[in-house]
Every structure is written in C-alpha cells, then in structure tokens.
Write a protein that holds these residues in place. Structure first.
Motif, PDB file in Angstrom:
ATOM      1  N   ARG A  58       0.838  -1.202   0.000  1.00  0.00           N
ATOM      2  CA  ARG A  58       0.000   0.000   0.000  1.00  0.00           C
ATOM      3  C   ARG A  58       0.878   1.261   0.000  1.00  0.00           C
ATOM      4  NH1 ARG A  58      -3.919  -0.742   5.016  1.00  0.00           N
ATOM      5  NH2 ARG A  58      -4.880   1.107   4.081  1.00  0.00           N
ATOM      6  N   LYS A  59       0.390   2.309  -0.620  1.00  0.00           N
ATOM      7  CA  LYS A  59       1.135   3.564  -0.684  1.00  0.00           C
ATOM      8  C   LYS A  59       1.260   4.178   0.703  1.00  0.00           C
ATOM      9  CE  LYS A  59       1.257   8.049  -3.033  1.00  0.00           C
ATOM     10  NZ  LYS A  59       0.632   8.888  -4.065  1.00  0.00           N
ATOM     11  N   ILE A  60       2.479   4.608   1.045  1.00  0.00           N
ATOM     12  CA  ILE A  60       2.735   5.238   2.340  1.00  0.00           C
ATOM     13  C   ILE A  60       2.925   6.741   2.146  1.00  0.00           C
ATOM     14  CG2 ILE A  60       4.197   5.280   4.384  1.00  0.00           C
ATOM     15  CD1 ILE A  60       5.128   2.469   3.669  1.00  0.00           C
ATOM     16  N   HIS A  61       2.219   7.510   2.946  1.00  0.00           N
ATOM     17  CA  HIS A  61       2.366   8.971   2.944  1.00  0.00           C
ATOM     18  C   HIS A  61       3.240   9.339   4.140  1.00  0.00           C
ATOM     19  CE1 HIS A  61      -0.915   9.530  -0.019  1.00  0.00           C
ATOM     20  NE2 HIS A  61      -1.369   8.423   0.532  1.00  0.00           N
ATOM     21  N   TYR A  62       4.485   9.696   3.864  1.00  0.00           N
ATOM     22  CA  TYR A  62       5.421  10.001   4.943  1.00  0.00           C
ATOM     23  C   TYR A  62       5.378  11.460   5.353  1.00  0.00           C
ATOM     24  CZ  TYR A  62       7.955   5.583   5.173  1.00  0.00           C
ATOM     25  OH  TYR A  62       8.303   4.286   5.397  1.00  0.00           O
ATOM     26  N   MET A  63       5.439  11.679   6.672  1.00  0.00           N
ATOM     27  CA  MET A  63       5.715  13.015   7.187  1.00  0.00           C
ATOM     28  C   MET A  63       7.226  13.188   7.088  1.00  0.00           C
ATOM     29  SD  MET A  63       3.397  13.138  10.659  1.00  0.00           S
ATOM     30  CE  MET A  63       3.107  14.889  10.751  1.00  0.00           C
ATOM     31  N   ALA A  64       7.680  14.213   6.387  1.00  0.00           N
ATOM     32  CA  ALA A  64       9.115  14.426   6.191  1.00  0.00           C
ATOM     33  C   ALA A  64       9.486  15.853   6.588  1.00  0.00           C
ATOM     34  CB  ALA A  64       9.491  14.179   4.729  1.00  0.00           C
ATOM     35  N   LYS A  65      10.699  16.023   7.097  1.00  0.00           N
ATOM     36  CA  LYS A  65      11.094  17.356   7.553  1.00  0.00           C
ATOM     37  C   LYS A  65      10.994  18.373   6.414  1.00  0.00           C
ATOM     38  CE  LYS A  65      16.091  16.508   6.980  1.00  0.00           C
ATOM     39  NZ  LYS A  65      17.394  16.499   7.673  1.00  0.00           N
ATOM     40  N   ALA A  66      10.518  19.549   6.748  1.00  0.00           N
ATOM     41  CA  ALA A  66      10.226  20.594   5.762  1.00  0.00           C
ATOM     42  C   ALA A  66      11.448  20.977   4.933  1.00  0.00           C
ATOM     43  CB  ALA A  66       9.655  21.821   6.468  1.00  0.00           C
ATOM     44  N   GLU A  67      12.632  20.854   5.517  1.00  0.00           N
ATOM     45  CA  GLU A  67      13.865  21.237   4.810  1.00  0.00           C
ATOM     46  C   GLU A  67      14.070  20.443   3.525  1.00  0.00           C
ATOM     47  OE1 GLU A  67      14.443  22.085   9.192  1.00  0.00           O
ATOM     48  OE2 GLU A  67      13.596  20.473   7.985  1.00  0.00           O
ATOM     49  N   LEU A  68      13.551  19.217   3.490  1.00  0.00           N
ATOM     50  CA  LEU A  68      13.709  18.376   2.293  1.00  0.00           C
ATOM     51  C   LEU A  68      12.925  18.920   1.098  1.00  0.00           C
ATOM     52  CD1 LEU A  68      13.397  14.820   3.903  1.00  0.00           C
ATOM     53  CD2 LEU A  68      15.486  15.930   3.102  1.00  0.00           C
ATOM     54  N   PHE A  69      11.968  19.791   1.369  1.00  0.00           N
ATOM     55  CA  PHE A  69      11.121  20.325   0.302  1.00  0.00           C
ATOM     56  C   PHE A  69      11.602  21.695  -0.195  1.00  0.00           C
ATOM     57  CE2 PHE A  69       8.666  17.257   2.590  1.00  0.00           C
ATOM     58  CZ  PHE A  69       7.850  16.656   1.640  1.00  0.00           C
ATOM     59  N   GLU A  70      12.695  22.195   0.369  1.00  0.00           N
ATOM     60  CA  GLU A  70      13.188  23.523  -0.020  1.00  0.00           C
ATOM     61  C   GLU A  70      13.695  23.550  -1.453  1.00  0.00           C
ATOM     62  OE1 GLU A  70      15.962  24.575   3.042  1.00  0.00           O
ATOM     63  OE2 GLU A  70      14.366  24.981   4.502  1.00  0.00           O
ATOM     64  N   LEU A  81       5.670  11.180  -4.454  1.00  0.00           N
ATOM     65  CA  LEU A  81       5.818   9.917  -3.728  1.00  0.00           C
ATOM     66  C   LEU A  81       4.913   9.854  -2.495  1.00  0.00           C
ATOM     67  CD1 LEU A  81       9.686   9.459  -3.982  1.00  0.00           C
ATOM     68  CD2 LEU A  81       7.931   8.121  -5.156  1.00  0.00           C
ATOM     69  N   GLY A  82       4.107  10.910  -2.308  1.00  0.00           N
ATOM     70  CA  GLY A  82       3.136  10.892  -1.212  1.00  0.00           C
ATOM     71  C   GLY A  82       3.601  11.550   0.071  1.00  0.00           C
ATOM     72  N   ALA A  83       4.834  12.058   0.091  1.00  0.00           N
ATOM     73  CA  ALA A  83       5.346  12.703   1.309  1.00  0.00           C
ATOM     74  C   ALA A  83       4.793  14.118   1.435  1.00  0.00           C
ATOM     75  CB  ALA A  83       6.876  12.733   1.278  1.00  0.00           C
ATOM     76  N   PHE A  84       4.767  14.612   2.658  1.00  0.00           N
ATOM     77  CA  PHE A  84       4.351  15.992   2.891  1.00  0.00           C
ATOM     78  C   PHE A  84       5.208  16.590   4.009  1.00  0.00           C
ATOM     79  CE2 PHE A  84       1.758  13.237   5.481  1.00  0.00           C
ATOM     80  CZ  PHE A  84       1.588  13.904   6.693  1.00  0.00           C
ATOM     81  N   GLY A  89       9.428  20.759  15.594  1.00  0.00           N
ATOM     82  CA  GLY A  89       9.574  21.607  16.770  1.00  0.00           C
ATOM     83  C   GLY A  89       8.635  22.795  16.820  1.00  0.00           C
ATOM     84  N   THR A  90       7.617  22.816  15.952  1.00  0.00           N
ATOM     85  CA  THR A  90       6.719  23.979  15.906  1.00  0.00           C
ATOM     86  C   THR A  90       5.275  23.639  16.212  1.00  0.00           C
ATOM     87  OG1 THR A  90       6.234  23.699  13.546  1.00  0.00           O
ATOM     88  CG2 THR A  90       8.157  25.054  14.117  1.00  0.00           C
ATOM     89  N   GLY A  91       4.950  22.351  16.386  1.00  0.00           N
ATOM     90  CA  GLY A  91       3.542  21.977  16.535  1.00  0.00           C
ATOM     91  C   GLY A  91       2.798  22.303  15.252  1.00  0.00           C
ATOM     92  N   ASP A  92       3.291  21.775  14.149  1.00  0.00           N
ATOM     93  CA  ASP A  92       2.793  22.091  12.806  1.00  0.00           C
ATOM     94  C   ASP A  92       1.351  21.592  12.615  1.00  0.00           C
ATOM     95  OD1 ASP A  92       2.358  22.404  10.096  1.00  0.00           O
ATOM     96  OD2 ASP A  92       4.330  21.690   9.495  1.00  0.00           O
ATOM     97  N   SER A  93       0.382  22.494  12.805  1.00  0.00           N
ATOM     98  CA  SER A  93      -1.031  22.104  12.729  1.00  0.00           C
ATOM     99  C   SER A  93      -1.447  21.717  11.313  1.00  0.00           C
ATOM    100  CB  SER A  93      -1.925  23.235  13.249  1.00  0.00           C
ATOM    101  OG  SER A  93      -1.727  24.410  12.499  1.00  0.00           O
ATOM    102  N   ARG A  94      -0.819  22.324  10.309  1.00  0.00           N
ATOM    103  CA  ARG A  94      -1.155  21.994   8.927  1.00  0.00           C
ATOM    104  C   ARG A  94      -0.776  20.542   8.621  1.00  0.00           C
ATOM    105  NH1 ARG A  94       0.833  25.391   3.571  1.00  0.00           N
ATOM    106  NH2 ARG A  94      -0.274  24.138   2.049  1.00  0.00           N
ATOM    107  N   ALA A  95       0.438  20.143   9.020  1.00  0.00           N
ATOM    108  CA  ALA A  95       0.887  18.763   8.809  1.00  0.00           C
ATOM    109  C   ALA A  95       0.027  17.793   9.615  1.00  0.00           C
ATOM    110  CB  ALA A  95       2.353  18.622   9.198  1.00  0.00           C
ATOM    111  N   PHE A  96      -0.354  18.205  10.812  1.00  0.00           N
ATOM    112  CA  PHE A  96      -1.194  17.373  11.675  1.00  0.00           C
ATOM    113  C   PHE A  96      -2.550  17.114  11.010  1.00  0.00           C
ATOM    114  CE2 PHE A  96      -4.013  16.517  15.244  1.00  0.00           C
ATOM    115  CZ  PHE A  96      -3.257  15.648  16.008  1.00  0.00           C
ATOM    116  N   ARG A  97      -3.160  18.167  10.475  1.00  0.00           N
ATOM    117  CA  ARG A  97      -4.465  18.012   9.800  1.00  0.00           C
ATOM    118  C   ARG A  97      -4.344  17.127   8.568  1.00  0.00           C
ATOM    119  NH1 ARG A  97      -4.810  23.589  10.924  1.00  0.00           N
ATOM    120  NH2 ARG A  97      -4.273  24.074   8.759  1.00  0.00           N
TER     121      ARG A  97
END
Length: 195
Positions: A58-70, A81-84, A89-97
């Motif tokens: 099954r496809k996995i959606h990984y939570m990945a550190k924001a720096e990788l998307f810079e 690839l499904g990552a976001f 360290g910020t309590g990222d509510s957008r990633a949580f939702r």
C-alpha cells in the motif's frame, strides 16, 4: 499519475533491495490489507522510507522534515511519492491536519517516532505526538524494526503485529501518558530490531 509514479519507484527500489542489498523481510502477513494504518519504524538510514515503501503493498504517505522540500525539484518528487512537509519543533497544525485526513481516508501514514536518524544500536527517544495521530484517528500502528543497513550482516526488516491502542481512543492524554504510550510503541520497535 502520481500513484503510477509511486508504483514505478517502489518497484525499482524493491528490485534494488532484493537483489543488491539482499534484504530479508519477516512478518509480511502482519500488514493489514485495508483501513487506516500508521507505519512506525526506527530510523537509521536515508534508505528507510523507500525500503519500507517497497515492501508494503500500500502507498505510504510520509511526514518528512520541511527542509527536504526547499529544493523545488526534490520537493516535487517527494510530493509525487506521497510525502508531505512537517516543520519540526513547531507543533505544525497543517501537517497534523494532513496526517489525520490521510488516516480518515483509510490510507497509510508513515512516521519515524524518533524524528530523525540515529545510529544502529542507539535508538533515540520517541516524540510523544507520533502516537497521538493513531489514537485520534483510531488507527492501528504497524511497528517495524530495521537492522544491518549500515552494519555487517544480512539487512533485515521485521514487521510486527499491528498495535491497537483502543484503550486510549476518545481520551485526552496528558504529557506523561503520551510519553508512556510512545515509549511502549518504541520498545516494540526495538524488540523487532533485536530479533
């Protein structure tokens, strides 16, 4: 189109893992075929996400550190690839939702509870927020232990039985309780590493 890209990338890495790395996998029968699922593993190498992704059907959606998307190109590939991104360290509510939405759509979320890579044999402390996603979405956790990726010996991926934390569903856990549950899950992962 994105799923086709994921399947192609997963298939290619599966061949690499099988014939070049010669990874042994134990516990495939423990992977749920449907429903929400949080995949949690120790994190020892940058190869961990594609390795687990190539093993699970099954496809996995990984939570990945924001720096990788810079980097725009790297970021675009990761998203295909499904990552976001997760701002650590910020309590990222957008990633949580986003994570909760994935689980409520009966998809698979990938999390490394340690938050970053640690040397083999020296696991890090788990972040307590990692288990809260599973509890809030009433999702099972699939614990996975990875070993010998950077050490001598046969590389192994041990997949444990799903953990269902239903005793905590619908409850508001305090910090101490969250840490206790996170450590219990991490202990299961470490036991799989040590098998």
């Amino acid at each position: 189109m994105a799923d086709l890209f994921y399947k192609a990338a997963s298939g290619i890495f599966n061949l690499y893992a099988k014939f070049i790395m010669r990874v042994e996998v134990k516990g495939r029968e423990n992977i749920p075929e449907s429903g929400p699922l949080v995949v949690m593993s120790n994190h020892i190498s940058y190869l961990d996400p594609p390795l687990i992704g190539s093993i699970l059907p099954r496809k996995i959606h990984y939570m990945a550190k924001a720096e990788l998307f810079e980097n725009k190109i790297a970021g675009a590939i990761l998203k295909k690839l499904g990552a976001f991104p997760l701002k650590r360290g910020t309590g990222d509510s957008r990633a949580f939702r986003k994570a909760i939405k994935i689980l409520r759509n009966d998809q698979v979320l990938g999390i490394f509870p340690e938050g970053t890579r640690y040397p083999e044999g020296s696991p890090g402390e788990p972040h307590s927020g990692s288990v809260m996603l599973a509890i809030m979405a009433k999702s099972p956790i699939l614990p996975i232990g990875i070993k010998n990726i950077k050490r001598k010996g046969t590389p192994r991926v041990n997949i444990g039985e799903p953990l269902i934390l239903d005793e905590y569903f619908g409850k508001k856990l305090d910090k101490e309780e969250r840490e206790k549950v996170a450590n219990e899950v991490m202990s299961e992962i470490i036991s799989l590493v040590n098998e």
